[in-house]
Design a protein around this motif. Structure first.
Motif, PDB file in Angstrom:
ATOM      1  N   CYS A  59      63.446  39.124  10.739  1.00  0.00           N
ATOM      2  CA  CYS A  59      62.286  39.308   9.879  1.00  0.00           C
ATOM      3  C   CYS A  59      61.679  40.648  10.283  1.00  0.00           C
ATOM      4  O   CYS A  59      61.100  40.771  11.362  1.00  0.00           O
ATOM      5  CB  CYS A  59      61.284  38.174  10.080  1.00  0.00           C
ATOM      6  N   ALA A  60      61.849  41.660   9.441  1.00  0.00           N
ATOM      7  CA  ALA A  60      61.390  43.011   9.780  1.00  0.00           C
ATOM      8  C   ALA A  60      60.562  43.585   8.636  1.00  0.00           C
ATOM      9  O   ALA A  60      60.813  43.287   7.469  1.00  0.00           O
ATOM     10  CB  ALA A  60      62.594  43.916  10.046  1.00  0.00           C
ATOM     11  N   VAL A  61      59.571  44.386   8.994  1.00  0.00           N
ATOM     12  CA  VAL A  61      58.701  45.003   7.995  1.00  0.00           C
ATOM     13  C   VAL A  61      58.462  46.459   8.367  1.00  0.00           C
ATOM     14  O   VAL A  61      58.712  46.879   9.498  1.00  0.00           O
ATOM     15  CB  VAL A  61      57.342  44.273   7.906  1.00  0.00           C
ATOM     16  N   SER A  62      57.955  47.221   7.413  1.00  0.00           N
ATOM     17  CA  SER A  62      57.631  48.616   7.678  1.00  0.00           C
ATOM     18  C   SER A  62      56.381  48.700   8.564  1.00  0.00           C
ATOM     19  O   SER A  62      55.586  47.746   8.620  1.00  0.00           O
ATOM     20  CB  SER A  62      57.403  49.371   6.371  1.00  0.00           C
ATOM     21  N   PRO A  63      56.195  49.816   9.261  1.00  0.00           N
ATOM     22  CA  PRO A  63      55.069  49.953  10.203  1.00  0.00           C
ATOM     23  C   PRO A  63      53.706  49.680   9.570  1.00  0.00           C
ATOM     24  O   PRO A  63      52.777  49.228  10.258  1.00  0.00           O
ATOM     25  CB  PRO A  63      55.182  51.408  10.669  1.00  0.00           C
ATOM     26  N   GLU A  64      53.578  49.920   8.271  1.00  0.00           N
ATOM     27  CA  GLU A  64      52.288  49.725   7.609  1.00  0.00           C
ATOM     28  C   GLU A  64      51.807  48.277   7.652  1.00  0.00           C
ATOM     29  O   GLU A  64      50.615  48.007   7.522  1.00  0.00           O
ATOM     30  CB  GLU A  64      52.388  50.172   6.138  1.00  0.00           C
ATOM     31  N   LEU A  65      52.728  47.345   7.842  1.00  0.00           N
ATOM     32  CA  LEU A  65      52.364  45.929   7.856  1.00  0.00           C
ATOM     33  C   LEU A  65      52.113  45.397   9.261  1.00  0.00           C
ATOM     34  O   LEU A  65      51.946  44.184   9.457  1.00  0.00           O
ATOM     35  CB  LEU A  65      53.457  45.099   7.170  1.00  0.00           C
ATOM     36  N   GLY A  66      52.104  46.284  10.236  1.00  0.00           N
ATOM     37  CA  GLY A  66      51.740  45.890  11.591  1.00  0.00           C
ATOM     38  C   GLY A  66      52.664  44.857  12.198  1.00  0.00           C
ATOM     39  O   GLY A  66      53.884  44.998  12.157  1.00  0.00           O
ATOM     40  N   LYS A  67      52.085  43.780  12.735  1.00  0.00           N
ATOM     41  CA  LYS A  67      52.853  42.764  13.444  1.00  0.00           C
ATOM     42  C   LYS A  67      53.199  41.563  12.557  1.00  0.00           C
ATOM     43  O   LYS A  67      53.645  40.531  13.047  1.00  0.00           O
ATOM     44  CB  LYS A  67      52.075  42.266  14.664  1.00  0.00           C
ATOM     45  N   PHE A  68      53.012  41.728  11.256  1.00  0.00           N
ATOM     46  CA  PHE A  68      53.281  40.612  10.346  1.00  0.00           C
ATOM     47  C   PHE A  68      54.752  40.200  10.379  1.00  0.00           C
ATOM     48  O   PHE A  68      55.642  41.044  10.404  1.00  0.00           O
ATOM     49  CB  PHE A  68      52.922  41.002   8.911  1.00  0.00           C
ATOM     50  N   ARG A  69      55.005  38.903  10.368  1.00  0.00           N
ATOM     51  CA  ARG A  69      56.355  38.364  10.212  1.00  0.00           C
ATOM     52  C   ARG A  69      56.243  36.934   9.729  1.00  0.00           C
ATOM     53  O   ARG A  69      55.172  36.327   9.760  1.00  0.00           O
ATOM     54  CB  ARG A  69      57.164  38.443  11.500  1.00  0.00           C
ATOM     55  N   GLY A  70      57.364  36.395   9.295  1.00  0.00           N
ATOM     56  CA  GLY A  70      57.385  35.056   8.731  1.00  0.00           C
ATOM     57  C   GLY A  70      57.203  33.968   9.768  1.00  0.00           C
ATOM     58  O   GLY A  70      57.101  34.239  10.974  1.00  0.00           O
ATOM     59  N   PRO A  71      57.202  32.698   9.316  1.00  0.00           N
ATOM     60  CA  PRO A  71      56.944  31.547  10.193  1.00  0.00           C
ATOM     61  C   PRO A  71      58.176  31.122  10.982  1.00  0.00           C
ATOM     62  O   PRO A  71      58.800  30.099  10.694  1.00  0.00           O
ATOM     63  CB  PRO A  71      56.519  30.461   9.208  1.00  0.00           C
ATOM     64  N   GLY A  72      58.545  31.894  11.971  1.00  0.00           N
ATOM     65  CA  GLY A  72      59.711  31.560  12.790  1.00  0.00           C
ATOM     66  C   GLY A  72      59.641  32.266  14.126  1.00  0.00           C
ATOM     67  O   GLY A  72      58.752  33.089  14.374  1.00  0.00           O
ATOM     68  N   ARG A  73      60.563  31.937  14.994  1.00  0.00           N
ATOM     69  CA  ARG A  73      60.607  32.604  16.291  1.00  0.00           C
ATOM     70  C   ARG A  73      61.053  34.048  16.123  1.00  0.00           C
ATOM     71  O   ARG A  73      61.951  34.341  15.324  1.00  0.00           O
ATOM     72  CB  ARG A  73      61.567  31.854  17.230  1.00  0.00           C
ATOM     73  N   LYS A  74      60.457  34.927  16.871  1.00  0.00           N
ATOM     74  CA  LYS A  74      60.703  36.359  16.729  1.00  0.00           C
ATOM     75  C   LYS A  74      62.175  36.707  16.863  1.00  0.00           C
ATOM     76  O   LYS A  74      62.681  37.607  16.185  1.00  0.00           O
ATOM     77  CB  LYS A  74      59.881  37.130  17.765  1.00  0.00           C
TER      78      LYS A  74
END
Length: 214
Positions: A59-74
């Motif tokens: 689960c990866a996002v662009s830097p603009e979304l900070g530490k956001f990720r989906g409901p799962g283990r990193k």
């Protein structure tokens, strides 16, 4: 344009951004539209491929979304991101037979094999997953089987053959398939009901069989 609230790890403001659960779809749309690959698309594909981990795409996002990720283990893979990346790479000659593409397919097969115990980021391969559904745009058996059918090496994999057998067992005496789950917003389409065979759902299934030469 996305706004992720601060309590979910975002900035709480509208920002242009991307997530690994949508970026591959946008790149594939550009590719299918005939946009020049090396000039406009390759850099994005290369960057997304660089995110691959040993157990699939995260689960990866662009830097603009900070530490956001989906409901799962990193450290878990995101099954949907892995699925749409496998689909994207199947259209690109330089990546179609790459280790990343092959490994992504094997991750999805492993999730099927271990569906009772593994469901990272709440992507289950349970009862709902196994219901026939159209269009092929999310995480369900027709969508996954469709993507995997684009890779020739799966044709003799027992896990994949089990998936195909599950689909074929739902075929009626006339060779058609009836939806078992629907998107309510699409209730006016032939695949938006569960009472009659759907020509479009049948087409999606036959397209899989054709690729497998069944």
């Amino acid at each position: 344009m996305t706004n992720v609230p601060k309590h979910f790890g975002g900035a709480g403001v509208d920002v242009f951004s991307w997530c690994l659960c949508d970026a591959p779809l946008l790149l594939l749309a550009l590719l299918k539209a005939g946009v020049e690959y090396h000039e406009f698309i390759k850099q994005g594909v290369d960057h997304l491929v660089s995110l691959y981990c040993d157990n699939g795409f995260p689960c990866a996002v662009s830097p603009e979304l900070g530490k956001f990720r989906g409901p799962g283990r990193k450290d878990d893979c995101c099954p949907y991101a892995t699925l749409i990346m496998a689909n994207l790479l199947s259209y690109i000659p330089e990546y179609r037979d790459s280790q990343v593409a092959v490994s992504s397919v094997k991750v999805l097969l492993s999730l099927w094999e271990n569906s009772l115990g593994q469901h990272p980021y709440m992507f289950y391969m349970g009862t709902d997953f196994r219901k026939l559904k159209a269009p092929s745009c999310w995480y369900d058996i027709v969508s996954v089987a469709g993507v995997l059918s684009k890779y020739e090496f799966v044709r003799h994999d027992l896990r994949y053959l089990e998936m195909i057998a599950h689909i074929r067992n739902k075929q009626d005496n006339d060779g058609f398939f009836t939806p078992e789950s629907v998107y309510l917003k699409l209730k006016d389409w032939d695949f938006g009901q569960k009472k009659m065979p759907s020509p479009y759902l049948t087409y999606l299934c036959y397209r899989i069989f054709e690729r497998l030469e069944l």
